[in-house]
Design an enzyme around this catalytic site. Structure first.
Site, PDB file in Angstrom:
ATOM      1  N   SER A  19     -10.474  -3.654  17.161  1.00  8.84           N
ATOM      2  CA  SER A  19     -11.089  -4.465  16.102  1.00  8.84           C
ATOM      3  C   SER A  19     -12.585  -4.645  16.332  1.00  8.84           C
ATOM      4  O   SER A  19     -13.032  -4.803  17.479  1.00  8.84           O
ATOM      5  CB  SER A  19     -10.458  -5.863  16.064  1.00  8.84           C
ATOM      6  N   VAL A  65      -6.303 -16.731   6.603  1.00  7.45           N
ATOM      7  CA  VAL A  65      -7.421 -17.221   5.782  1.00  7.45           C
ATOM      8  C   VAL A  65      -7.090 -17.289   4.287  1.00  7.45           C
ATOM      9  O   VAL A  65      -7.920 -17.745   3.506  1.00  7.45           O
ATOM     10  CB  VAL A  65      -8.710 -16.387   5.987  1.00  7.45           C
ATOM     11  N   TYR A 157     -12.610   3.578  -1.729  1.00  7.06           N
ATOM     12  CA  TYR A 157     -12.916   2.214  -1.270  1.00  7.06           C
ATOM     13  C   TYR A 157     -12.671   1.220  -2.412  1.00  7.06           C
ATOM     14  O   TYR A 157     -12.312   0.066  -2.188  1.00  7.06           O
ATOM     15  CB  TYR A 157     -14.345   2.123  -0.720  1.00  7.06           C
ATOM     16  N   LYS A 164     -16.726  -6.625  -1.287  1.00  3.92           N
ATOM     17  CA  LYS A 164     -17.863  -6.668  -0.345  1.00  3.92           C
ATOM     18  C   LYS A 164     -19.161  -7.022  -1.072  1.00  3.92           C
ATOM     19  O   LYS A 164     -20.034  -7.687  -0.490  1.00  3.92           O
ATOM     20  CB  LYS A 164     -18.007  -5.335   0.392  1.00  3.92           C
ATOM     21  N   LEU A 196      -7.761  -0.705  13.075  1.00  5.37           N
ATOM     22  CA  LEU A 196      -6.465  -0.851  12.408  1.00  5.37           C
ATOM     23  C   LEU A 196      -6.643  -0.792  10.885  1.00  5.37           C
ATOM     24  O   LEU A 196      -5.875  -0.132  10.181  1.00  5.37           O
ATOM     25  CB  LEU A 196      -5.823  -2.174  12.828  1.00  5.37           C
ATOM     26  N   ALA A 197      -7.672  -1.477  10.376  1.00  3.39           N
ATOM     27  CA  ALA A 197      -7.908  -1.497   8.927  1.00  3.39           C
ATOM     28  C   ALA A 197      -8.259  -0.115   8.389  1.00  3.39           C
ATOM     29  O   ALA A 197      -8.077   0.155   7.210  1.00  3.39           O
ATOM     30  CB  ALA A 197      -9.018  -2.485   8.578  1.00  3.39           C
TER      31      ALA A 197
HETATM   32  P1  NAD Z   1      -9.153  -4.781  11.924  1.00  5.35           P
HETATM   33  O1  NAD Z   1      -7.898  -4.369  11.231  1.00  5.35           O
HETATM   34  O2  NAD Z   1      -9.202  -4.652  13.368  1.00  5.35           O
HETATM   35  O3  NAD Z   1      -9.565  -6.252  11.504  1.00  5.35           O
HETATM   36  C1  NAD Z   1      -9.247  -6.809  10.274  1.00  5.35           C
HETATM   37  C2  NAD Z   1      -8.734  -8.187  10.566  1.00  5.35           C
HETATM   38  O4  NAD Z   1      -8.487  -8.905   9.358  1.00  5.35           O
HETATM   39  C3  NAD Z   1      -7.419  -8.180  11.360  1.00  5.35           C
HETATM   40  O5  NAD Z   1      -7.586  -8.899  12.544  1.00  5.35           O
HETATM   41  C4  NAD Z   1      -6.442  -8.871  10.423  1.00  5.35           C
HETATM   42  O6  NAD Z   1      -5.507  -9.658  11.135  1.00  5.35           O
HETATM   43  C5  NAD Z   1      -7.404  -9.735   9.640  1.00  5.35           C
HETATM   44  N1  NAD Z   1      -6.837 -10.249   8.383  1.00  5.35           N
HETATM   45  C6  NAD Z   1      -6.445  -9.574   7.286  1.00  5.35           C
HETATM   46  N2  NAD Z   1      -5.931 -10.425   6.372  1.00  5.35           N
HETATM   47  C7  NAD Z   1      -6.008 -11.669   6.931  1.00  5.35           C
HETATM   48  C8  NAD Z   1      -5.618 -12.966   6.501  1.00  5.35           C
HETATM   49  N3  NAD Z   1      -5.027 -13.184   5.317  1.00  5.35           N
HETATM   50  N4  NAD Z   1      -5.855 -14.015   7.336  1.00  5.35           N
HETATM   51  C9  NAD Z   1      -6.424 -13.820   8.547  1.00  5.35           C
HETATM   52  N5  NAD Z   1      -6.805 -12.626   9.001  1.00  5.35           N
HETATM   53  C10 NAD Z   1      -6.596 -11.559   8.200  1.00  5.35           C
HETATM   54  O7  NAD Z   1     -10.312  -3.902  11.221  1.00  5.35           O
HETATM   55  P2  NAD Z   1     -11.909  -3.994  11.331  1.00  5.35           P
HETATM   56  O8  NAD Z   1     -12.382  -2.674  10.888  1.00  5.35           O
HETATM   57  O9  NAD Z   1     -12.301  -4.523  12.634  1.00  5.35           O
HETATM   58  O10 NAD Z   1     -12.279  -5.046  10.182  1.00  5.35           O
HETATM   59  C11 NAD Z   1     -13.082  -6.193  10.416  1.00  5.35           C
HETATM   60  C12 NAD Z   1     -14.110  -6.349   9.300  1.00  5.35           C
HETATM   61  O11 NAD Z   1     -15.054  -5.286   9.401  1.00  5.35           O
HETATM   62  C13 NAD Z   1     -13.549  -6.293   7.894  1.00  5.35           C
HETATM   63  O12 NAD Z   1     -14.220  -7.209   7.075  1.00  5.35           O
HETATM   64  C14 NAD Z   1     -13.914  -4.882   7.456  1.00  5.35           C
HETATM   65  O13 NAD Z   1     -14.010  -4.800   6.056  1.00  5.35           O
HETATM   66  C15 NAD Z   1     -15.246  -4.743   8.133  1.00  5.35           C
HETATM   67  N6  NAD Z   1     -15.780  -3.390   8.269  1.00  5.35           N
HETATM   68  C16 NAD Z   1     -15.017  -2.397   8.837  1.00  5.35           C
HETATM   69  C17 NAD Z   1     -15.534  -1.126   8.975  1.00  5.35           C
HETATM   70  C18 NAD Z   1     -14.721  -0.007   9.570  1.00  5.35           C
HETATM   71  O14 NAD Z   1     -15.019   1.158   9.310  1.00  5.35           O
HETATM   72  N7  NAD Z   1     -13.715  -0.279  10.372  1.00  5.35           N
HETATM   73  C19 NAD Z   1     -16.839  -0.851   8.543  1.00  5.35           C
HETATM   74  C20 NAD Z   1     -17.605  -1.885   7.974  1.00  5.35           C
HETATM   75  C21 NAD Z   1     -17.047  -3.143   7.846  1.00  5.35           C
HETATM   76  O1  0WE Z   2     -13.582  -2.481   4.986  1.00  2.00           O
HETATM   77  C1  0WE Z   2     -12.964  -1.571   5.488  1.00  2.00           C
HETATM   78  C2  0WE Z   2     -11.465  -1.664   5.604  1.00  2.00           C
HETATM   79  C3  0WE Z   2     -10.890  -2.145   4.312  1.00  2.00           C
HETATM   80  C4  0WE Z   2      -9.395  -2.204   4.183  1.00  2.00           C
HETATM   81  C5  0WE Z   2      -8.540  -1.226   4.667  1.00  2.00           C
HETATM   82  C6  0WE Z   2      -7.171  -1.355   4.447  1.00  2.00           C
HETATM   83  C7  0WE Z   2      -6.195  -0.291   4.879  1.00  2.00           C
HETATM   84  C8  0WE Z   2      -4.804  -0.851   5.063  1.00  2.00           C
HETATM   85  C9  0WE Z   2      -8.878  -3.257   3.485  1.00  2.00           C
HETATM   86  N1  0WE Z   2      -7.552  -3.380   3.246  1.00  2.00           N
HETATM   87  C10 0WE Z   2      -6.702  -2.453   3.718  1.00  2.00           C
HETATM   88  N2  0WE Z   2      -5.376  -2.602   3.435  1.00  2.00           N
HETATM   89  C11 0WE Z   2      -4.431  -1.830   3.997  1.00  2.00           C
HETATM   90  O2  0WE Z   2      -3.226  -1.972   3.671  1.00  2.00           O
HETATM   91  N3  0WE Z   2     -13.661  -0.470   5.911  1.00  2.00           N
HETATM   92  C12 0WE Z   2     -15.091  -0.418   5.706  1.00  2.00           C
HETATM   93  C13 0WE Z   2     -13.023   0.730   6.495  1.00  2.00           C
HETATM   94  C14 0WE Z   2     -12.737   1.669   5.366  1.00  2.00           C
HETATM   95  O3  0WE Z   2     -11.640   1.512   4.611  1.00  2.00           O
HETATM   96  C15 0WE Z   2     -11.673   2.480   3.620  1.00  2.00           C
HETATM   97  C16 0WE Z   2     -12.837   3.254   3.763  1.00  2.00           C
HETATM   98  C17 0WE Z   2     -13.542   2.739   4.889  1.00  2.00           C
HETATM   99  C18 0WE Z   2     -14.840   3.219   5.414  1.00  2.00           C
HETATM  100  C19 0WE Z   2     -10.780   2.729   2.576  1.00  2.00           C
HETATM  101  C20 0WE Z   2     -11.060   3.770   1.694  1.00  2.00           C
HETATM  102  C21 0WE Z   2     -12.204   4.538   1.825  1.00  2.00           C
HETATM  103  C22 0WE Z   2     -13.105   4.294   2.867  1.00  2.00           C
END
Ligand code: NAD
Ligand code: 0WE
Length: 265
Positions: A19, A65, A157, A164, A196-197
């Site tokens: 994460s 949340v 996306y 966002k 994970l996301a």
């Molecule tokens: P992650 O899956 O590790 O973290 C997402 C978190 O959101 C998890 O801990 C999950 O438990 C939590 N979550 C989802 N629904 C929730 C709810 N109802 N209540 C409480 N917690 C909840 O993935 P990540 O990539 O570390 O995502 C963290 C943030 O970074 C997100 O806002 C994501 O959009 C943003 N982000 C991710 C990327 C990427 O490429 N991974 C890039 C830019 C921004």
């Molecule tokens: O913000 C994110 C993650 C967003 C996200 C991803 C998931 C996958 C699993 C939100 N909700 C869910 N729900 C699920 O069930 N990112 C910036 C990472 C990300 O996610 C994408 C991206 C990128 C980059 C999804 C589609 C296209 C590009």
């Protein structure tokens, strides 16, 4: 370094060691912060607790949340442990999986739109609302995580891009509102990272290699790099920065085209 020595910081969004919030927790604990972690549900509790203990963290609270009651309880419980709070980190985003696969108009639904905006955007305001009391007189900071999909389109996306965009606008309104109490509010717009996301997102590996090759730094960024930027923004070193969206993406967002070598001749 000890940029956050003595500061009490709540981090929302650790699911596992991959994460972004985990990279933030690690950097912040290395910088002397006292940290409390929340976990979304009982399924994640043991994992988050185990991880946190490795970083010397001993405060773990449940917080979904999407529930005002749970958010309220989180801050009541935190208040019985800490007399004050300096920072809140919001690293949470969610849309139903079906919304993130396919043509935007075809796959976007009213319900998916509502869930995405509720969990990914409103929740930051909800945390700010409840954090206000404990943050009184601390000149604190709030920080959230965004993505370039708020400003420009990319495949799949979809509704998350809208959520966002809403989140980034709320950073500006929150900066003014919380600024009255002396707090700063900012976002980090991170480049793509395999968390994970991101797992299960179609073609994510291809997106990672596209991003690496188009980025001025020639590679993808790490959760450690996001963590260190979060540490800076939450520290007194950033006392002049509020309402800002800071890109931690290796410069990807400033390019309109990658190197010409990749183009077909
Ligand atoms: P992650 O899956 O590790 O973290 C997402 C978190 O959101 C998890 O801990 C999950 O438990 C939590 N979550 C989802 N629904 C929730 C709810 N109802 N209540 C409480 N917690 C909840 O993935 P990540 O990539 O570390 O995502 C963290 C943030 O970074 C997100 O806002 C994501 O959009 C943003 N982000 C991710 C990327 C990427 O490429 N991974 C890039 C830019 C921004
Ligand atoms: O913000 C994110 C993650 C967003 C996200 C991803 C998931 C996958 C699993 C939100 N909700 C869910 N729900 C699920 O069930 N990112 C910036 C990472 C990300 O996610 C994408 C991206 C990128 C980059 C999804 C589609 C296209 C590009």
């Amino acid at each position: 370094m000890d940029l956050l020595k003595g500061k009490n910081i709540l981090i929302v969004g650790v699911a596992n060691k991959h994460s972004i919030a985990a990279g933030i927790a690690q950097s912040m604990s290395e910088n002397g912060a006292n940290i409390a972690l929340t976990y979304q549900n009982e399924r994640l509790k043991d994992n988050v607790t185990k991880l946190g203990k490795e970083w010397g963290i001993d405060t773990f609270l449940p917080c979904d949340v999407s529930s005002d009651e749970e958010i309220k309880k989180t801050f009541v419980d935190l208040g019985s442990k800490w007399s004050h709070l300096d920072s809140v980190i919001h690293a949470v985003g969610f849309a139903p999986r079906e919304e993130l696969d396919g043509d935007f108009v075809d796959v976007t639904t009213r319900e998916g739109f509502q869930i995405a905006h509720d969990v990914s955007s409103y929740s930051f305001i909800a945390l700010a609302k409840e954090a206000r009391d404990l943050m009184k007189d601390r000149n604190g900071s709030l920080l959230t995580l965004s993505y370039l999909g708020s400003q420009m389109t990319l495949p799949n996306y979809n509704v998350m891009g809208l959520a966002k965009a809403s989140l980034e606008a709320s950073v500006r309104y929150l900066a003014v509102s919380m600024g009255k109490d002396g707090h700063r509010v900012n976002a980090i717009s991170a480049g793509p990272i395999k968390t994970l996301a991101a797992s299960g997102v179609k073609n994510f590996r291809k997106m990672l290699s596209y991003n690496a090759s188009r980025s001025p730094i020639g590679r993808n960024i790490t959760t450690k790099e996001v963590g260190d930027t979060a540490t800076f923004l939450s520290s007194d070193m950033a006392s002049g920065i509020s309402g800002e969206v800071l890109y931690v993406d290796g410069g990807f967002n400033i390019t309109a085209m990658g190197s010409i070598e990749e183009a077909e001749s």
